[in-house]
Write an enzyme that holds these catalytic residues in place. Structure first.
Site, PDB file in Angstrom:
ATOM      1  N   TRP A   1       0.873  -1.181   0.000  1.00  4.03           N
ATOM      2  CA  TRP A   1       0.000   0.000   0.000  1.00  4.03           C
ATOM      3  C   TRP A   1       0.910   1.230   0.000  1.00  4.03           C
ATOM      4  O   TRP A   1       1.831   1.323   0.829  1.00  4.03           O
ATOM      5  CB  TRP A   1      -0.843  -0.047   1.278  1.00  4.03           C
ATOM      6  CG  TRP A   1      -1.840   1.049   1.469  1.00  4.03           C
ATOM      7  CD1 TRP A   1      -2.772   1.479   0.568  1.00  4.03           C
ATOM      8  CD2 TRP A   1      -2.040   1.823   2.661  1.00  4.03           C
ATOM      9  NE1 TRP A   1      -3.530   2.470   1.126  1.00  4.03           N
ATOM     10  CE2 TRP A   1      -3.101   2.708   2.402  1.00  4.03           C
ATOM     11  CE3 TRP A   1      -1.434   1.858   3.906  1.00  4.03           C
ATOM     12  CZ2 TRP A   1      -3.569   3.613   3.348  1.00  4.03           C
ATOM     13  CZ3 TRP A   1      -1.888   2.751   4.856  1.00  4.03           C
ATOM     14  CH2 TRP A   1      -2.951   3.614   4.577  1.00  4.03           C
TER      15      TRP A   1
ATOM     16  N   LYS B   1     -13.174  -0.853   7.085  1.00  2.00           N
ATOM     17  CA  LYS B   1     -13.777  -1.753   6.092  1.00  2.00           C
ATOM     18  C   LYS B   1     -14.668  -2.795   6.772  1.00  2.00           C
ATOM     19  O   LYS B   1     -15.761  -3.062   6.308  1.00  2.00           O
ATOM     20  CB  LYS B   1     -12.705  -2.492   5.286  1.00  2.00           C
ATOM     21  CG  LYS B   1     -11.362  -1.848   5.242  1.00  2.00           C
ATOM     22  CD  LYS B   1     -11.206  -0.827   4.161  1.00  2.00           C
ATOM     23  CE  LYS B   1      -9.908  -0.071   4.370  1.00  2.00           C
ATOM     24  NZ  LYS B   1      -9.552   0.823   3.322  1.00  2.00           N
TER      25      LYS B   1
ATOM     26  N   ASP C   1      -0.013  -5.167   9.737  1.00  2.00           N
ATOM     27  CA  ASP C   1      -1.093  -4.226   9.428  1.00  2.00           C
ATOM     28  C   ASP C   1      -2.332  -5.054   9.057  1.00  2.00           C
ATOM     29  O   ASP C   1      -2.284  -5.858   8.125  1.00  2.00           O
ATOM     30  CB  ASP C   1      -0.657  -3.330   8.254  1.00  2.00           C
ATOM     31  CG  ASP C   1      -1.692  -2.265   7.935  1.00  2.00           C
ATOM     32  OD1 ASP C   1      -2.638  -2.096   8.723  1.00  2.00           O
ATOM     33  OD2 ASP C   1      -1.557  -1.596   6.892  1.00  2.00           O
TER      34      ASP C   1
HETATM   35  C1  LMR Z   1      -6.956   1.324  -0.186  1.00  2.00           C
HETATM   36  O1  LMR Z   1      -5.871   0.753  -0.230  1.00  2.00           O
HETATM   37  O2  LMR Z   1      -7.615   1.619  -1.186  1.00  2.00           O
HETATM   38  C2  LMR Z   1      -7.548   1.668   1.145  1.00  2.00           C
HETATM   39  O3  LMR Z   1      -6.720   1.251   2.167  1.00  2.00           O
HETATM   40  C3  LMR Z   1      -7.986   3.068   1.266  1.00  2.00           C
HETATM   41  C4  LMR Z   1      -6.870   4.036   1.434  1.00  2.00           C
HETATM   42  O4  LMR Z   1      -6.909   4.809   2.390  1.00  2.00           O
HETATM   43  O5  LMR Z   1      -5.938   4.044   0.618  1.00  2.00           O
END
Ligand code: LMR
Length: 395
Positions: free
Chosen positions: A130, A246, A211
């Site tokens: 991420w 979520k 996480d």
């Molecule tokens: C995502 O990866 O789309 C979610 O975790 C929302 C975000 O805050 O990026």
């Protein structure tokens, strides 16, 4: 005075969401941000949450005081059981848990805490991960590096290569892992691989930071929590951040938690004090309402079981959408390899599409994916499946 302030380039996920909102096409499809959408394309308000809200609102009005720096006390207790399952009282007391401002807030408080005690350490995140993981740990002052996660085909985890890198890390390195529903790949470690990893971390004195933003949306709550519970049992020190955005569909409440697993309750108490200090100097104390909702649900057997059923329904709908998209693509283009849709888990699938292909799909079909090739499975529904299948088959 601020002439030298440069443009903020934006966040890749949130900026794409803005682009989607601005797109005037009626047939546009949003598979970008990690929101759970229902079959009607709506972010649901869970029935368990509605009931909890009614209970909270029925309380006699009280002065709207600050919560303690570490958050709502009942919330902190029930969240420990939610994350760590049945632990002995002694084990619970080894874990310091604070309420946080969403999962991102937990990551940042954890990062700020770690940078104070391990300023020389480096942070390692999976390649890919991420995007905000980089920014959060860099923002806390760490150098952030990547460890390999996938093999060259990009279709499976290269566990051996991961282990080889971890073996070479200096002691007290910090390794960020996704507890389940890996974002963006949807590919998770098996219980045996988690055990192997923790053994290696123990030998090499590595600090894991898990996480958990999607707990329960992969294989189910107990299954997905394996990584967290095995960490607590492993005898090593580690951190766990989690988000209720979520899994309770409580995005705007910004509710999450951070836990630090320590060697003894004595250490855990001192760590708890330092976490409070970190909170105090960031935002003083967390907001009340979201934590009250989560605490009300998790501390009430009936509400907890109705929430579990709703969580399972979200997970099952995503599994059905994976199969339905697979079937539709196969009808259009039988030779296209889309097995990943069935093999990966959770809210995301990793298509392997290049950033250029993602751009083409957005321009031609109005289907929005993240430029890493990630699609949000929860954005699929029976009205947009055909358009998405067409976009994946002919790009
Ligand atoms: C995502 O990866 O789309 C979610 O975790 C929302 C975000 O805050 O990026």
């Amino acid at each position: 005075m601020f002439e030298h302030v440069e443009n903020y380039p934006g966040d890749p996920i949130l900026s794409l969401m803005d682009d989607y909102q601005r797109d005037a096409r009626s047939e546009k499809v949003n598979l970008s941000i990690g929101f759970y959408y229902d079959e009607n394309g709506q972010v649901p308000v869970l029935t368990s949450v509605k009931h909890a809200k009614a209970l909270v609102d029925a309380q006699p009005p009280a002065a709207n005081l600050y919560l303690p720096m570490d958050g709502h006390p009942v919330f902190r207790t029930v969240v420990q059981s939610y994350l760590f399952g049945e632990l002995s009282a002694a084990d619970h007391s080894r874990i310091s848990t604070i309420q946080s401002v969403g999962g991102s807030g937990a990551l940042r408080v954890g990062a700020d805490f770690l940078t104070r005690y391990y300023p020389e350490s480096r942070v390692w995140v999976s390649d890919p991960t991420w995007d905000n993981h980089f920014a959060i740990f860099k923002g806390a002052g760490f150098e952030v590096n990547r460890y390999p996660y996938l093999d060259v085909s990009g279709k499976s985890i290269d566990f051996e290569r991961m282990l080889a890198v971890f073996e070479s890390l200096p002691v007290n390195s910090i390794v960020l892992l996704h507890a389940c529903c890996h974002n963006p790949t949807g590919m998770d470690l098996s219980p045996e691989q988690w055990d192997t990893l923790y053994e290696l971390f123990r030998k090499h004195s590595i600090i894991p930071f898990l996480d958990a933003a999607y707990l329960g949306l992969g294989d189910g709550l107990e299954e997905d929590a394996y990584s967290i519970r095995a960490l607590a049992q492993s005898g090593i020190t580690g951190l766990v951040s989690n988000s209720f955005s979520k899994v309770f569909s409580l995005y705007g409440e910004r509710v999450g938690s951070l836990s630090v697993i320590c060697e003894s309750s004595d250490i855990a108490q001192r760590v708890a004090g330092q976490l409070k200090g970190t909170v105090r100097t960031n935002y003083s104390n967390p907001p009340r309402h979201g934590a009250e909702l989560v605490a009300t649900i998790l501390s009430n057997a009936e509400l907890a079981s109705s929430w579990r059923a709703e969580l399972d329904a979200m997970r099952k709908r995503m599994v059905e959408m994976r199969q339905a998209l697979f079937d539709k693509v196969k009808t259009l283009n039988p030779d296209l390899d889309v097995n990943y849709l069935l093999e990966q888990k959770g809210m995301f699938s990793y298509t392997g599409l290049s950033a250029e292909a993602v751009d083409r799909i957005r321009e031609k079909y109005g289907v929005y994916l993240i430029r890493s090739g990630r699609i949000c499975i929860a954005g699929l529904n029976s009205s947009n499946l055909a358009a998405v299948a067409e976009a994946l088959s002919n790009n």
